[in-house]
Enzyme design. Structure first.
Site, PDB file in Angstrom:
ATOM      1  N   ASP A  92      -5.379  -8.215  14.625  1.00 14.09           N
ATOM      2  CA  ASP A  92      -4.880  -9.528  15.017  1.00 14.09           C
ATOM      3  C   ASP A  92      -5.563 -10.016  16.295  1.00 14.09           C
ATOM      4  OD1 ASP A  92      -3.750  -7.511  16.521  1.00 14.09           O
ATOM      5  OD2 ASP A  92      -1.679  -7.973  16.002  1.00 14.09           O
ATOM      6  N   ASP A 143       5.192  -9.147   9.113  1.00 11.57           N
ATOM      7  CA  ASP A 143       5.349  -7.705   8.952  1.00 11.57           C
ATOM      8  C   ASP A 143       6.699  -7.401   8.319  1.00 11.57           C
ATOM      9  OD1 ASP A 143       2.878  -7.088   9.930  1.00 11.57           O
ATOM     10  OD2 ASP A 143       3.552  -6.554  11.946  1.00 11.57           O
ATOM     11  N   ASP A 171       9.402  -5.837   9.076  1.00  8.18           N
ATOM     12  CA  ASP A 171      10.682  -5.867   9.784  1.00  8.18           C
ATOM     13  C   ASP A 171      11.077  -7.251  10.266  1.00  8.18           C
ATOM     14  OD1 ASP A 171       8.317  -5.208  11.431  1.00  8.18           O
ATOM     15  OD2 ASP A 171       9.690  -5.498  13.108  1.00  8.18           O
ATOM     16  N   ASP A 211       0.823  -1.212   0.000  1.00  9.16           N
ATOM     17  CA  ASP A 211       0.000   0.000   0.000  1.00  9.16           C
ATOM     18  C   ASP A 211       0.858   1.263   0.000  1.00  9.16           C
ATOM     19  OD1 ASP A 211      -2.286  -1.514   0.042  1.00  9.16           O
ATOM     20  OD2 ASP A 211      -2.720  -1.227   2.170  1.00  9.16           O
TER      21      ASP A 211
END
Length: 688
Positions: A237, A144, A146, A89
Site C-alpha cells: 500500500d 481487509d 476485519d 487465498d
C-alpha cells in the site's frame, strides 16, 4: 574531565541517537501544526455513480470473513455498478465458509465472485495484482477482512474524486473494540495520531501521504499508471501510493468518513503487525528514496517528509542504543544534565518534549473527550517502549535484506470485553524476540540501580519506563500463548501429554520469573561488590583534588585503601616465577599497567606517606605547595586509571560465565515450552 575512549564512543552514540530521535519527534509536532491548518480543502461534487470493484483480500479469517462480505453487500449502491471480488487465498475452512456466503449473495443478484488463485505467491499484493487483470471498472475499493464499512460509505466517499488528478481517497479507521484492553486502547490512540495528525497534515498540503492498505478507493487508471501492485515489499500500500504521487496523482484523506475495524487483541498478533509495518517501511525507503530524491517535480519539503516517513522506524534501534548507553554513562560519572547545576531541568525537558506535548496534541484532536484519551497516554508510552525490541529486529531484517514472508495479523471477531479468544484458532505463539525483551528488562533493572547509586536518580524514571515496557510486552507475549486445545477439541478428555503441557507451562512461567528475580539480585549484588567500590574511590579522589587539608586528604586515602582491598579480592592475580604477585588487573585480555590495581595500591600507599610528610611542613612553604600539587596530579591520574578499569569489572570472566548460564537457563525454558507447544499442535491435528 577526561573520558576513556570506550566511554567517549558510548557518549557519542548516545548524543547522536538523542539528536536524531529529537529531530523525528519535532517533525511530528510540525505535522501536528500542519494538521490544524486547512489548505486545499476539497468539497465533494456530484460524480454520479461510477462503476466500482470492491476487492476483499482474505487469508484464513473464518471469524470475520462473513461479517466483511455481509457489510459490503449491504452497501447502498446500485448493484449493476458494483462488482465484489473475494480474493480468497485461504487454506483452512474459511474457503468453504466463503464459498457458501458468495453463492447465497449470487442468488440474490449480486455481482460477486469467489476468486481462488491456487497459490499465495506475492501474498496480499499478489492477490490484488491478480485481481487487477480482470478489473475494468473506474474505481477500486479495498477492505481487509476485519473491516466493517457502513452502508453509506461509497455514496459519501466517491464524490471526493472532485478533480481528475485525485487517484486515491483514504478514509479513517475506527476501532470497534478499542476498550477491550489496555493493548487495544494504546493501539487505537497510536492509530489516531497517525490518521488525525500525519495523514491529515499531508492530505491538506503538497506532502506525500500513504494508502493504509484498506478502507480506501483508488482510480483504476491511477493504479495502472503507477505500475500496479508490486510484491517486493511487505507494505504494498505504501509502495503504490508513493509511486502514484511521484507520477503526479493526488491522494486525499477524509477524516470524517470512519470505517470501523477490529484491533489485534493478542499481543503476539500486535507484534506481528508492528513488525510487518516497520520492516516494510524500511524496504520502501531502500526501494524508493533515490527515485524520490532525483524527481525534479517533487518539492524539497515533500522529499524531506518522504524520507522521514519511510525511515522513521529507525527511531526504535536508536531508542535501544540510548537505553543500553545510559547506565554505562552514569556508571562512568558522565554529566548528562541539560544544565549541570540544575538536574530538575533535565526531566522537565523530557516531559516537555514527550508527554507534555502529546497532551496538547490530544486536546486538539479530541476536544471535549480529550481527558479520557489522555489517561491512555501512559499505556501508549509503555507499549511503544516495549515494542522497540520487536521493531528493531524488523528494521535489521529489512536492512540486511532478509527474505519476505507476509504474516497476516489474525483477528477473532472480538468486539466486546467479555468476548474470549484465547481458545480460538490462529492463536500465535511467542517468538525468540520475547527472550530479548526479557534481557532488556533485566538490564533496565540494573540501570535503575546504577542511576540511584551514582547519585543520578533523575534518570531512574526514564530507564524505568522502558524497563516496564519490556517486561510488559514479554509477559503478555507469554500469557497470550495458547497451551491447550481449541474449543472444538474441548469435548475430548485431556490426554496425559496435554496435562503435562499445562504443568510444564506453569513451571516455566515460575522458572522465568525466578530467573529474572535471581538475575536482578545477582546484578545488584555484583554492582555493589565490584563496581560501587570503584565509584566510591573516584569520589574520594575528587575529594582529594578539591581539598587542601592534609587530615581530610589522609582520610580519603585510607578509605581508598579499604575499597581497593574489596575490589582486589574479586580480581585474578598474576605471579612471577618465584610465586610473587606482580599484577591484579580487571582487564583480563590485552591488559596494561595503567589498570593494574596492585600498582594503584602502591601509588596510594606512596601518597599516604607523602601526605604524612607534607603535614609536618609549614603551610606557607614552597615544599608544602609543591607536595599538594603533586598529590593533586597523582589523584587526577589515578581517577583516570580507575575509570579505565571500571567497564572491565562488568565483563569479567566470572560475569561472562554467569551471564552465559543465565541466558542458557532461559533458553532451556523456552525450548521446553516450544516442544510442548508442538506436541499440543500435533494433538489438535491428529485428535489424540
Amino acid at each position: 574531565m577526561a573520558i576513556n575512549p570506550f566511554t567517549q564512543l558510548v557518549f557519542d552514540l548516545f548524543i547522536l541517537s538523542a539528536i536524531i530521535i529529537t529531530a523525528y519527534t519535532c517533525n511530528f509536532y510540525y505535522l501536528a501544526f500542519l494538521s490544524r491548518k486547512r489548505k486545499d480543502v476539497l468539497s465533494p461534487t456530484d460524480w454520479g455513480t461510477p462503476s466500482i470493484t470492491i476487492q476483499l483480500p482474505i487469508y484464513n479469517e473464518k471469524y470475520v470473513a462473513k461479517r466483511l462480505v455481509d457489510s459490503v453487500c449491504h452497501l447502498d449502491y446500485p448493484q449493476n455498478k458494483m462488482r465484489i471480488m473475494v480474493l480468497d487465498d485461504s487454506d483452512d475452512d474459511t474457503v468453504e465458509l466463503l464459498g457458501e456466503v458468495v453463492n447465497d449473495y449470487k442468488k440474490k443478484g449480486f455481482h460477486i465472485e469467489h476468486v481462488r488463485r491456487g497459490t499465495r505467491k506475492g501474498y496480499k499484493a499478489g492477490a490484488l495484482k491478480y485481481a487487477m487483470q480482470s478489473t475494468d471498472t473506474e474505481l477500486v475499493a479495498i477492505f481487509d477482512a476485519d473491516f466493517i464499512p457502513p452502508t453509506w460509505f461509497l455514496k459519501r466517499a466517491i464524490p471526493h474524486f472532485s478533480k481528475p488528478t485525485i487517484g486515491l481517497v483514504q478514509c479513517r479507521w475506527g476501532h470497534v473494540n478499542e476498550n477491550y484492553s489496555a493493548i487495544t486502547q494504546a493501539q487505537a490512540l497510536s492509530l489516531d495520531f497517525h490518521f488525525l495528525i500525519e495523514q491529515k497534515a499531508k492530505s491538506n498540503s503538497h506532502l506525500f501521504m500513504n494508502f493504509n492498505g484498506t478502507a480506501g478507493i483508488w482510480k483504476r487508471s491511477c493504479i495502472e499508471d503507477a505500475g500496479g501492485w508490486h510484491t517486493a515489499t511487505l507494505v504494498e500500500d505504501l509502495d503504490l501510493s508513493y509511486r502514484a504521487q511521484m507520477k503526479g496523482w493526488k491522494c486525499v484523506f477524509l477524516p470524517d468518513i470512519v470505517v470501523d475495524a477490529e484491533l489485534p487483541v493478542q499481543m503476539n498478533a500486535a507484534k506481528r503487525q508492528q513488525f510487518r509495518w516497520a520492516k516494510g517501511s524500511i524496504q520502501c525507503a531502500i526501494k524508493l528514496l533515490t527515485d524520490i530524491a532525483l524527481k525534479r517535480k517533487v518539492a524539497i519539503e515533500a522529499k524531506i517528509q518522504a524520507f522521514i516517513q519511510l525511515t522513521r522506524h529507525i527511531v526504535y534501534p536508536l531508542m535501544l542504543i540510548q537505553f543500553l548507553a545510559l547506565p554505562i554513562l552514569l556508571a562512568g560519572n558522565v554529566n548528562l544534565y541539560v544544565i549541570s547545576f540544575l538536574p530538575a531541568l533535565t526531566i522537565a525537558t523530557y516531559l516537555a518534549m514527550g508527554p507534555g506535548a502529546y497532551i496538547m496534541i490530544i486536546q486538539s484532536m479530541y476536544h471535549k473527550s480529550w481527558k479520557s484519551k489522555a489517561k491512555i497516554l501512559p499505556a501508549l508510552l509503555i507499549y511503544n517502549a516495549g515494542m522497540s525490541v520487536n521493531n528493531t529486529v524488523a528494521v535489521f531484517d529489512a536492512v540486511l535484506g532478509k527474505k519476505n514472508e507476509f504474516l497476516r495479523t489474525p483477528k477473532y471477531g472480538v468486539l466486546k470485553t467479555k468476548d474470549d479468544w484465547k481458545d480460538n484458532a490462529y492463536n500465535l505463539p511467542f517468538s525468540q524476540v520475547t527472550l530479548l525483551e526479557i534481557f532488556f528488562g533485566v538490564y533496565g533493572i540494573l540501570g535503575i540501580f546504577i542511576s540511584i547509586f551514582s547519585n543520578n536518580p533523575i534518570f531512574a524514571p526514564i530507564i524505568g519506563l522502558q524497563t516496564i515496557g519490556f517486561f510488559y510486552i514479554a509477559y503478555m507475549s507469554l500469557s497470550h500463548t495458547r497451551f491447550k486445545r481449541n474449543k472444538s477439541s474441548n469435548t475430548v478428555p485431556k490426554t496425559k501429554k496435554e496435562k503435562m503441557a499445562h504443568t510444564v507451562y506453569k513451571l516455566s512461567m515460575i522458572g522465568i520469573v525466578a530467573i529474572i528475580i535471581f538475575g536482578g539480585f545477582m546484578a545488584i549484588n555484583g554492582y555493589n561488590t565490584d563496581i560501587y567500590p570503584l565509584d566510591r574511590i573516584r569520589g574520594h579522589l575528587d575529594g582529594i583534588v578539591g581539598s587542601s587539608d592534609p587530615t581530610a586528604i589522609r582520610n580519603h586515602l585510607l578509605a581508598i585503601q579499604t575499597d581497593l582491598a574489596i575490589v582486589m579480592e574479586k580480581v585474578p592475580e598474576v605471579t612471577d616465577a618465584n610465586g610473587e604477585i606482580i599484577s591484579k588487573n580487571p582487564v583480563w585480555i590485552f591488559a596494561t599497567e595503567s589498570t593494574n590495581l596492585l600498582r594503584i595500591q602502591n601509588d596510594v600507599n606512596t601518597m599516604i606517606a607523602s601526605i604524612d610528610k607534607i603535614s609536618t611542613v609549614p603551610k606557607d612553604s614552597s615544599a608544602y605547595h609543591t607536595g599538594m600539587l603533586d598529590l593533586n596530579d597523582r589523584a587526577l591520574l589515578l581517577r583516570t586509571n580507575i575509570m579505565d578499569a571500571t567497564p572491565y569489572m562488568y565483563v569479567s570472566v566470572a560475569n561472562i560465565m554467569f551471564g552465559t548460564i543465565w541466558i542458557a537457563g532461559i533458553l532451556g525454558i523456552f525450548a521446553a515450552l516450544k516442544r510442548k507447544k508442538e506436541q499440543l499442535k500435533l494433538a489438535d491435528e491428529t485428535g489424540v
